[in-house]
Design a protein around this motif. Structure first.
Motif, PDB file in Angstrom:
ATOM      1  N   LYS A 131       0.830  -1.206   0.000  1.00 25.59           N
ATOM      2  CA  LYS A 131       0.000   0.000   0.000  1.00 25.59           C
ATOM      3  C   LYS A 131       0.868   1.261   0.000  1.00 25.59           C
ATOM      4  N   VAL A 132       1.925   1.238   0.831  1.00 27.78           N
ATOM      5  CA  VAL A 132       2.825   2.386   0.888  1.00 27.78           C
ATOM      6  C   VAL A 132       3.525   2.579  -0.446  1.00 27.78           C
ATOM      7  N   LEU A 133       3.996   1.500  -1.039  1.00 30.87           N
ATOM      8  CA  LEU A 133       4.714   1.600  -2.315  1.00 30.87           C
ATOM      9  C   LEU A 133       3.822   2.125  -3.431  1.00 30.87           C
ATOM     10  N   SER A 134       2.524   1.873  -3.345  1.00 29.41           N
ATOM     11  CA  SER A 134       1.615   2.425  -4.362  1.00 29.41           C
ATOM     12  C   SER A 134       1.563   3.950  -4.259  1.00 29.41           C
ATOM     13  N   ARG A 135       1.751   4.493  -3.055  1.00 31.14           N
ATOM     14  CA  ARG A 135       1.815   5.949  -2.885  1.00 31.14           C
ATOM     15  C   ARG A 135       3.061   6.521  -3.573  1.00 31.14           C
ATOM     16  N   TYR A 136       4.172   5.807  -3.442  1.00 33.31           N
ATOM     17  CA  TYR A 136       5.401   6.247  -4.113  1.00 33.31           C
ATOM     18  C   TYR A 136       5.214   6.219  -5.627  1.00 33.31           C
ATOM     19  N   SER A 137       4.591   5.158  -6.128  1.00 33.46           N
ATOM     20  CA  SER A 137       4.364   5.061  -7.561  1.00 33.46           C
ATOM     21  C   SER A 137       3.497   6.214  -8.059  1.00 33.46           C
ATOM     22  N   ASP A 138       2.460   6.561  -7.287  1.00 37.61           N
ATOM     23  CA  ASP A 138       1.592   7.675  -7.660  1.00 37.61           C
ATOM     24  C   ASP A 138       2.348   9.001  -7.676  1.00 37.61           C
ATOM     25  N   SER A 139       3.417   9.087  -6.857  1.00 42.09           N
ATOM     26  CA  SER A 139       4.220  10.313  -6.780  1.00 42.09           C
ATOM     27  C   SER A 139       5.422  10.271  -7.720  1.00 42.09           C
ATOM     28  N   SER A 140       5.504   9.237  -8.558  1.00 42.12           N
ATOM     29  CA  SER A 140       6.630   9.040  -9.481  1.00 42.12           C
ATOM     30  C   SER A 140       7.971   8.994  -8.741  1.00 42.12           C
TER      31      SER A 140
END
Length: 459
Positions: free
Chosen positions: A124-133
């Protein structure tokens, strides 16, 4: 990370035709690899997605108990949950005399990780990083004790011999070459097991306390893989030690009068163009600590207290945190200072990173990585400043501990936090808190021998 296809099993068995047994490794919320050994005729069901175990397995407490508080709608009737093997983790087990293999697994719903899998908060946390490029890179460092063989009620650290005597070496012996010599056979078997099991070992050395060691793995651009490596590394160390007639423990504080064992996380963050967002384009010494790095530190500081139930998951874990015990006392930060909680190590700008020094070696690596990366991401989003760093020459060894000092307070802060629950999801937070609270209640309901020593005659 993907689930392993059947072709991986076929290739492995062609190369290892003698393998008759497979240990199915199932991570739980305590950071323990639960294990089920299956016969060769059952291997295929695991790789075809039809192998299941009780859904309660990841929720078992440290002694295997099942505490109240986990949603009965999820575990009522103890339903089955499908296990899927993780790609690239099917390997031989070198410490058995019999031909045995092992594979790391995940709890799955179809082709996705189930929410009950311990990797889910990190995903879930890593999906936030992906959304932030953005892309994090992490490294784990684990401390542990080797324990001398014995049959007494209390363990003793395995100490080095003083040549020509029957005495054992007490005191600080950091990076002592003689310790490497005496433990060479054990260390070599750890190295070989890491090679066989694809765990990228980088360094191992004796730590400050007698009988204590630190073992490190290579940095990873996939934090889930880094968590897998930490889980497997603990299994390797403990299993190889047993093979050598000793034991190893990653318990946070096995001995009252010497340092506890920590799990340090090094983390950096990279932009889409591959640049380190913490780096200074015009490096100087000592370095300027860039705004993005300071924001990340502020986020980590904001999540320390609400993450303590993750960083210190057991009542014993909190015994590490006292003045002069080689563990952080509060949410301090600084450059090249090993007594702070959040350290910016000396490095090249391209390798600029933050070292999170709070978690115990007993913590679940997936949860610790999730909490650390959530703190960094939240700091970048909020763009807060952490204040001035601790001076490099400052002595923090006598500082008062301002972190939560009991698991019950940490659980409350975890549930009421404004950052980690938003990143992890309320279902996970409530489930994890119920397990930790159940263990705490059980632990504190017991009457220890110390009660008799202090109170039985006097009162």
């Amino acid at each position: 990370m993907r689930f392993a296809p059947k072709s991986e099993l076929d290739d492995f068995l062609e190369e290892n035709p003698d393998i008759q047994l497979l240990e199915v490794l199932m991570p739980d919320y305590n950071g323990i690899l639960r294990c089920k050994r299956i016969q060769r005729r059952e291997f295929l069901s695991l790789f075809e997605g039809s192998f299941s175990v009780p859904k309660t397995v990841p929720f078992l407490a440290i002694r295997g108990d099942m505490y109240e508080g986990v949603d009965p709608a999820e575990i009522g009737g103890d339903p089955d949950q499908v296990l899927r093997p993780i790609e690239g983790t099917l390997v031989r087990v070198p410490w058995f005399d019999s031909p045995v293999a092992q594979v790391l697994t995940a709890y799955a719903d179809g082709d996705e990780y189930s929410w009950i899998d311990p990797r889910s908060p990190l995903l879930k946390v890593l999906s936030r990083y992906s959304d932030s490029s953005l892309s994090p890179v992490v490294v784990t460092e684990l401390e542990f004790y080797l324990i001398a063989d014995g049959d007494g009620a209390r363990p003793s650290p395995l100490l080095g011999r003083i040549p020509g005597t029957g005495l054992r070496q007490e005191g600080i012996q950091y990076c002592m070459a003689d310790d490497l010599y005496e433990c060479d056979a054990f260390l070599n078997d750890v190295r070989q097991a890491c090679d066989i099991q694809k765990v990228p070992l980088t360094a191992i050395h004796s730590e400050f306390s007698p009988g204590q060691w630190e073992i490190n793995t290579h940095h990873q651009s996939d934090p889930v893989l880094a968590g897998d490596h930490a889980m497997l590394l603990r299994r390797i160390v403990k299993s190889v030690a047993r093979r050598h007639g000793i034991s190893a423990t990653f318990m946070a504080k096995p001995f009252a009068d010497i340092a506890g064992s920590g799990m340090h996380i090094h983390a950096s963050v990279y932009a889409a163009d591959g640049s380190n967002i913490f780096a200074d384009d015009d490096p100087i010494l000592p370095p300027r600590l860039m705004p993005t790095l300071r924001h990340a530190v502020a986020g980590l500081g904001d999540t320390i207290n609400q993450g303590m139930a993750v960083f210190a998951p057991n009542p014993n874990s909190f015994r590490r945190f006292k003045a002069g015990a080689f563990a952080p006392s509060g949410a301090s930060w600084g450059y090249d200072h090993r007594e702070v909680a959040l350290r910016v190590p000396a490095s090249s700008e391209s390798n600029r990173r933050i070292e999170h020094r709070i978690a115990g070696a007993d913590a679940n690596p997936y949860f610790v990585l999730a909490a650390v990366l959530a703190g960094i991401h939240a700091g970048l989003e909020r763009a807060r400043d952490p204040g001035e760093p601790v001076a490099r020459e400052a002595d923090l060894s006598e500082n008062t501990v301002t972190l939560p000092t009991r698991i019950d307070a940490a659980i409350k802060m975890f549930c009421e936090g404004d950052i980690l629950p938003a990143y992890f999801g309320r279902k996970f937070v409530d489930t994890y808190a119920a397990i930790r609270q159940g263990e705490s209640d059980d632990y504190h309901s017991r009457v220890p021998d110390l009660d008799y020593e202090w109170y039985l005659r006097a009162l």
